[in-house]
Design an enzyme around this catalytic site. Structure first.
Site, PDB file in Angstrom:
ATOM      1  N   PRO A   1       0.771  -1.200  -0.090  1.00 21.01           N
ATOM      2  CA  PRO A   1      -0.087  -0.018   0.115  1.00 21.01           C
ATOM      3  C   PRO A   1       0.674   1.128  -0.019  1.00 21.01           C
ATOM      4  O   PRO A   1       2.100   1.056   0.312  1.00 21.01           O
ATOM      5  CB  PRO A   1      -0.689  -0.173   1.329  1.00 21.01           C
TER       6      PRO A   1
ATOM      7  N   GLY B   1       2.580   4.774   0.988  1.00 19.44           N
ATOM      8  CA  GLY B   1       3.291   5.265   2.258  1.00 19.44           C
ATOM      9  C   GLY B   1       3.932   4.178   3.198  1.00 19.44           C
ATOM     10  O   GLY B   1       4.233   4.371   4.160  1.00 19.44           O
ATOM     11  N   VAL B   2       4.179   2.955   2.680  1.00 22.36           N
ATOM     12  CA  VAL B   2       4.753   1.901   3.528  1.00 22.36           C
ATOM     13  C   VAL B   2       6.344   1.977   3.223  1.00 22.36           C
ATOM     14  O   VAL B   2       7.033   1.218   3.905  1.00 22.36           O
ATOM     15  CB  VAL B   2       4.279   0.447   3.326  1.00 22.36           C
ATOM     16  N   GLY B   3       6.865   2.886   2.542  1.00 20.66           N
ATOM     17  CA  GLY B   3       8.332   3.087   2.535  1.00 20.66           C
ATOM     18  C   GLY B   3       8.921   2.386   1.239  1.00 20.66           C
ATOM     19  O   GLY B   3      10.158   2.174   1.112  1.00 20.66           O
TER      20      GLY B   3
ATOM     21  N   SER C   1     -14.055 -13.333  -0.867  1.00 20.33           N
ATOM     22  CA  SER C   1     -13.417 -13.527   0.724  1.00 20.33           C
ATOM     23  C   SER C   1     -14.326 -13.382   1.632  1.00 20.33           C
ATOM     24  O   SER C   1     -14.342 -13.762   2.648  1.00 20.33           O
ATOM     25  CB  SER C   1     -12.064 -13.008   0.928  1.00 20.33           C
TER      26      SER C   1
ATOM     27  N   LYS D   1      -5.294  -8.118   6.717  1.00 19.80           N
ATOM     28  CA  LYS D   1      -6.189  -8.472   7.401  1.00 19.80           C
ATOM     29  C   LYS D   1      -6.146  -8.716   8.926  1.00 19.80           C
ATOM     30  O   LYS D   1      -6.932  -8.326   9.835  1.00 19.80           O
ATOM     31  CB  LYS D   1      -6.930  -9.535   6.491  1.00 19.80           C
TER      32      LYS D   1
HETATM   33  P1  ADP Z   1       5.521   4.601  -0.697  1.00 21.86           P
HETATM   34  O1  ADP Z   1       6.804   4.736  -1.949  1.00 21.86           O
HETATM   35  O2  ADP Z   1       5.463   3.089  -0.226  1.00 21.86           O
HETATM   36  O3  ADP Z   1       4.281   4.969  -1.119  1.00 21.86           O
HETATM   37  P2  ADP Z   1       7.466   6.267   0.801  1.00 21.86           P
HETATM   38  O4  ADP Z   1       8.497   5.277   0.439  1.00 21.86           O
HETATM   39  O5  ADP Z   1       7.103   7.452   0.292  1.00 21.86           O
HETATM   40  O6  ADP Z   1       6.190   5.452   0.339  1.00 21.86           O
HETATM   41  O7  ADP Z   1       7.500   6.571   2.262  1.00 21.86           O
HETATM   42  C1  ADP Z   1       6.557   7.342   2.984  1.00 21.86           C
HETATM   43  C2  ADP Z   1       7.380   7.912   4.223  1.00 21.86           C
HETATM   44  O8  ADP Z   1       7.146   6.905   5.051  1.00 21.86           O
HETATM   45  C3  ADP Z   1       8.795   8.232   3.887  1.00 21.86           C
HETATM   46  O9  ADP Z   1       9.320   9.551   4.305  1.00 21.86           O
HETATM   47  C4  ADP Z   1       9.662   7.159   4.551  1.00 21.86           C
HETATM   48  O10 ADP Z   1      10.593   7.370   5.065  1.00 21.86           O
HETATM   49  C5  ADP Z   1       8.480   6.545   5.629  1.00 21.86           C
HETATM   50  N1  ADP Z   1       8.545   5.393   5.966  1.00 21.86           N
HETATM   51  C6  ADP Z   1       7.893   4.485   5.574  1.00 21.86           C
HETATM   52  N2  ADP Z   1       8.252   3.077   6.016  1.00 21.86           N
HETATM   53  C7  ADP Z   1       9.309   3.399   7.014  1.00 21.86           C
HETATM   54  C8  ADP Z   1      10.043   2.617   7.956  1.00 21.86           C
HETATM   55  N3  ADP Z   1       9.700   1.447   7.931  1.00 21.86           N
HETATM   56  N4  ADP Z   1      10.704   3.261   8.634  1.00 21.86           N
HETATM   57  C9  ADP Z   1      11.006   4.438   8.641  1.00 21.86           C
HETATM   58  N5  ADP Z   1      10.320   5.420   7.753  1.00 21.86           N
HETATM   59  C10 ADP Z   1       9.295   4.868   7.035  1.00 21.86           C
END
Ligand code: ADP
Length: 994
Positions: free
Chosen positions: A470, A472-474, A891, A934
């Site tokens: 999803p 914002g998961v980094g 599901s 989930k």
């Molecule tokens: P995505 O590309 O998955 O949409 P991003 O890489 O742009 O998300 O991440 C959004 C923000 O969340 C970034 O600033 C990132 O540093 C922070 N972030 C996400 N996961 C982590 C994590 N596991 N540890 C630290 N910061 C995280």
């Protein structure tokens, strides 16, 4: 043509020579003036004749002519009636010309001599020369000048070598006589210099007989023009025509203008035969035609002949003019072009538009490629070489020049064979990965493996990693982190909505504004050939109308193909095999299969509250604080506040929103601090006064005393308490200070503070006050909404205990997991009224699974309670709340059955139960996706008992313990197991695992 040119060349100087010296023109009679005019310029004219007559150079002729003129000036000669004074002005000798009846015959090879004209000739025959010198000495300076006939069978018009000269000298006596034209001119020898003899024509002669052989001496008759009528109209008209034609000819040449004037002014005194001679003499006509004029004694006929010659002269003159004009036009056209170009350059330079000139450009490109020569593939070097050569040949203003220049620019700027040194230190990499991200152990592990392989092999190989999950998961930020860990350059481009293949493969160079594709642009911008390229949103790739971007991307990513990746613009293969590709996607199902095949997928499911807490505390807060320029001691966001933030504001799987909210909090804090800083000065003043002079007021100010110390470490250290003046209260509305909430009694605090401050005295209090002037801002769960507003999420749970007909299901979306309720109600009841109505924006699959649920539910009920005819007689309404959100997927099957059975049996399901699983018509439970999401969603909704299909047990086991914490999970194969779990609370306990 050759003839015409020769004639024109002859005419030109002759015309030039005709310019008369002004002084001479004044004193002489008109005819003489005209002749004088001719003589005045004779240097050149004779020069011309010299060309006609002999091999001598022009300068020799000129010298001779000058001398001849000097003598001619002195000499006077009577030339019969018609010539009158004119003749006398030329020569004065004892024997008059008409008395010369025996003369030495001089052969003229090129042209006949006309009366009144000078002609230099060369006499090679010494005997003849001697005779002439003798004659001069004897004051008989006359000779007969006769045009030499051409040898039989030769064309007089064809110019051949000069062998004729020799043969003339060899001719003697009768042979010579035979070759001479009968009619010639009595010539006065005006000078002899060496073998050059200058002759001046006097009158016409005809040879009658030979007197002596060597030198050839002949008897002659003097010829006179036939009598003619001066007033004859035809003669007059012809004369005028000759004059006007001459004038016409002369008009075209400005050089002859003066002569025309002189000539026409004195036409009245010019007699007709003379005019005819004049016209013929100055015309460039061939010698035979001239000889014809010389021989003609009939004045009218002579005039006619001359007219023909001058008419021809006019034609030649016109031709000459047009030739001159054409050449002039060509030259001036070229010159104009050159001038304009120069001007353009100057203008461009002035405006600063002037681009580097070719050599500077080539030098620049050569210099660029020089440093890469060893690593650059030969085929590329070859292309560069060819293009450089082409550049030199092209016009700088042409469009192709620009195309070539840009092309060379791209070719030379790429990092051919330039790789950044990779860091294969696993510990270092681990440290960096941990530094940037919390958790994500799968991803980190995979990266470390990659590095380990690189270390063992000595080189790293390009790979494609796909991070899915999803928003914002980094995903993006971990890509950046991997690049840092591997010491590779980082480049990111998004392919979301990309429909144009040219974005990836580049345009062909022939298009206007053509550009290379993203990959080549990437190499240019990073400057190394082994960067980490993050291709974002690969699941949202568009569909091109011409060409498929997915296939182009495949060519780019596939390690088999990208060794020789061919960009349309660049047109030379580039090696991308060392590039590490990291793709990101929200839903991997949306990635085209061939692409997905080649990727190594690492799913990032999203974070549970616990993980979010860690991320917020250790990463987001720290980064945001630094970004806002706030010091750690100036602020504190309590764990309770963070928890509330995560639970009530940021429930989604990712942490981007959480980050935004934290930024929001810190921005507000920054503003508070700045405001506080601005009003700090008066605060210090007021404080010092309060502390030192009026310690007793502390009681009344008790409410305003606030302790800024962290409650965790708070003890009786009252020195940290700060007394604030009432005026500051307004500013502090948003800031709840710990002391107000926590255990230290304000009155006590203020008292103690006052006492200690009072003991120290004014100075001490001041110092203390300045040190504590910047207050620590504390954000707690109680004042959180002052910073981030009201909570956006209500609890996902609508029911504390689900009523009859309502069961909680689990859903999974691109945004992460969530819980949802399935509600069933009875619409009406009656015999055979059994039916099902569906609402809640359900997709086709979900509608079908409702039908299946209806069927299976009926079967189960029949089995469990054979007497219950609920399904047969009731019209049911099944609804899935949050009606605005479209939902789909199989599901929810088991949840729907449970909901219907609950209604049918009038029994609510077990408390805090949620389930998920696809059901077949026979009641078997099939696996579902998004187990982690989930589970996280269930945890968030405080679910205690979870039911998953057995096939998902493996997925669940892989989850981190903290995710599974506090959950009682059941894995089922058939619906009857669910029935037991949901409706008979004690049953099935033994299967449970937690
Ligand atoms: P995505 O590309 O998955 O949409 P991003 O890489 O742009 O998300 O991440 C959004 C923000 O969340 C970034 O600033 C990132 O540093 C922070 N972030 C996400 N996961 C982590 C994590 N596991 N540890 C630290 N910061 C995280």
């Amino acid at each position: 043509m050759l003839r015409a040119a020769t004639a024109a060349a002859a005419l030109f100087p002759a015309r030039f020579a005709a310019a008369p010296p002004a002084a001479a023109a004044e004193v002489r009679p008109p005819l003489l003036r005209v002749l004088g005019a001719l003589r005045g310029g004779r240097g050149l004219m004779l020069g011309t004749r010299a060309r006609f007559c002999s091999n001598s150079s022009a300068s020799d002729s000129e010298a001779a002519a000058a001398e001849a003129e000097a003598k001619a000036e002195d000499a006077t000669v009577a030339d019969g009636e018609a010539d009158g004074k004119a003749s006398s002005a030329i020569v004065s000798t004892n024997p008059r010309p008409e008395d010369c009846l025996t003369v030495v015959a001089l052969p003229l090879p090129h042209r006949p001599l006309f009366p009144g004209f000078y002609m230099p000739i060369y006499v090679k025959d010494q005997k003849l020369l001697q005779a002439l010198i003798e004659n001069r000495k004897r004051s008989v300076p006359y000779a007969g000048a006769f045009l030499l006939k051409d040898e039989e069978g030769t064309d007089p018009n064809i110019v051949t070598g000069s062998d004729s000269e020799k043969s003339i000298d060899d001719l003697k006596g009768k042979d010579l006589l035979k070759r001479l034209h009968e009619v010639g001119t009595l010539a006065q020898i005006t000078s002899i210099q060496g073998d050059q003899v200058v002759l001046l024509g006097h009158r016409r002669l005809r040879i009658t007989e030979m007197v002596e052989e060597d030198p050839l001496t002949v008897k002659v008759d003097h010829l006179k023009e036939k009598p003619y009528n001066k007033e004859d109209d035809v003669i007059k008209a012809t004369t005028f025509e000759v004059i006007s034609t001459l004038r016409e000819v002369l008009k075209t040449s400005s050089l002859w203008k003066d002569h025309v004037q002189t000539y026409t002014q004195h036409m009245g005194d010019f007699n007709y035969p003379r005019l005819a001679d004049f016209g013929a003499a100055i015309s460039g006509a061939n010698k035979l035609l001239c000889q014809e004029v010389l021989e003609e004694l009939d004045v009218y006929k002579r005039l006619k002949l001359t007219l023909e010659l001058v008419k021809k002269e006019m034609e030649i003159s016109k031709l000459q003019q047009s030739i001159a004009k054409a050449i002039e036009e060509k030259i001036s056209g070229d010159q104009r072009r050159y001038l304009l170009n120069e001007q353009l350059k100057a203008i461009k330079k002035e405006l600063g538009l002037e681009t580097d000139d070719k050599t500077a450009l080539s030098a620049k490109f050569k210099e660029r490629i020089e440093s890469k020569k060893d690593k650059c593939p030969t085929h590329v070097l070859q292309v560069i070489e060819e293009e450089l050569t082409k550049l030199q040949l092209l016009e700088a203003s042409s469009s192709e020049f620009n195309v070539t220049r840009n092309y060379l620019d791209w070719l030379t700027v790429l990092p051919w064979g330039n790789y950044s040194d990779e860091n294969f230190d696993v510990h270092h990499a681990q440290q960096i990965l941990d530094e940037d991200h919390y958790g994500l152990s799968d991803v980190k592990e995979r990266i470390l493996e990659f590095i380990a392989v690189g270390k063992l092999r000595g080189t790293s190989q390009g790979k494609i990693i796909c991070l899915s999950g999803p928003p914002g998961v980094g995903k993006t930020s971990i890509g950046r982190s991997i690049a840092r860990a591997l010491n590779r350059k980082f480049y990111r481009f998004s392919v979301g909505g990309l429909a144009d293949v040219a974005e990836i493969k580049g345009h062909r160079r022939t298009y206007v504004g053509a550009m290379p594709g993203k990959m080549v642009q990437c190499l240019k911008s990073v400057g190394t050939a082994n960067p980490l390229v993050l291709i974002d949103e690969i699941d949202k790739l568009g569909r091109g109308h011409s060409g498929d971007p997915a296939s182009a991307l495949l060519e780019l990513l596939d390690p088999e193909q990208n060794v020789n990746f061919l960009d349309h613009y660049l047109d030379v293969p580039i090696d991308l095999s060392k590039v590490l590709f990291v793709c990101t996607a929200n839903v991997i199902e949306m990635i085209p299969n061939p692409l997905l095949d080649r990727m190594e997928n690492i799913a990032i499911a999203g974070y549970i509250t616990d993980e979010k807490m860690h991320i917020a505390q250790d990463y987001l807060e720290k980064n945001t604080r630094e970004a806002c320029g706030i010091k750690p001691e100036q602020v504190e966001v309590t764990d309770a506040a963070l928890l509330a933030l995560i639970e009530n504001y940021c429930r989604e799987a990712g942490v981007r929103n959480l980050q935004k909210q934290i930024e929001k909090i810190y921005r507000k804090i920054a503003l508070q601090l700045v405001r506080q800083g601005v009003s700090n000065e008066p605060v210090q003043e007021a404080l010092s006064v309060t502390a030192s002079e009026e310690p007793t007021v502390a009681d009344s100010a008790a409410e305003k005393v606030e302790n800024l110390k962290d409650p965790a470490v708070e003890d009786a250290s009252l020195a940290n308490n700060i007394t604030k003046p009432a005026s500051e209260e307004a500013n502090e509305v948003d800031l709840r200070k710990e002391a107000v909430v926590h255990d230290v009694h304000p009155t006590e605090t203020s008292k103690e503070a006052s006492l200690s401050e009072g003991n120290k005295g004014t100075e001490g209090a001041k110092e203390e006050a300045v040190g504590k002037a910047i207050e620590k801002v504390v954000v707690d769960s109680s004042n959180l909404d002052d910073f981030v507003g009201k909570p956006v999420f209500q609890a996902e749970r609508i029911y504390e205990q689900t009523p009859v007909g309502v069961v909680m299901g689990l859903a999974w979306t691109a945004m992460g997991g969530s819980t949802l309720y399935i509600e069933t109600a009875k619409v009406e009841e009656g015999e055979a009224k059994g039916a099902l109505v569906l609402t809640g924006q359900l997709g086709d699959v979900m509608k079908e699974s409702a039908q299946i649920a209806h069927t299976v539910g009926r079967a189960i009920l029949l089995e469990k309670e054979p007497d219950n005819l609920f399904f047969a007689n009731s019209k049911l309404h099944l609804h899935v709340p949050a009606g605005a959100t479209p939902k789909d997927g199989p599901s929810a099957g088991c949840t729907m059955i449970t909901s219907m059975l609950s209604l049918a049996m009038g029994k609510p399901v077990k408390k805090d139960l949620a389930m998920t699983g696809e059901v077949t018509l026979t009641g078997r439970i099939l696996p579902i996706g998004g187990v982690k999401e989930k589970t996280i969603a269930a945890r968030r909704s405080a679910i205690k008992t979870l039911i998953f299909p057995s096939a998902n047990k493996r997925d669940y086991d892989e989850l981190a313990p903290n995710v599974k914490e506090g959950l009682e999970v059941h894995f089922v194969d058939t619906y009857s197991e669910i029935y037991d779990l949901a409706f008979q609370s004690d049953a099935g306990q033994k299967q449970a695992s937690s």
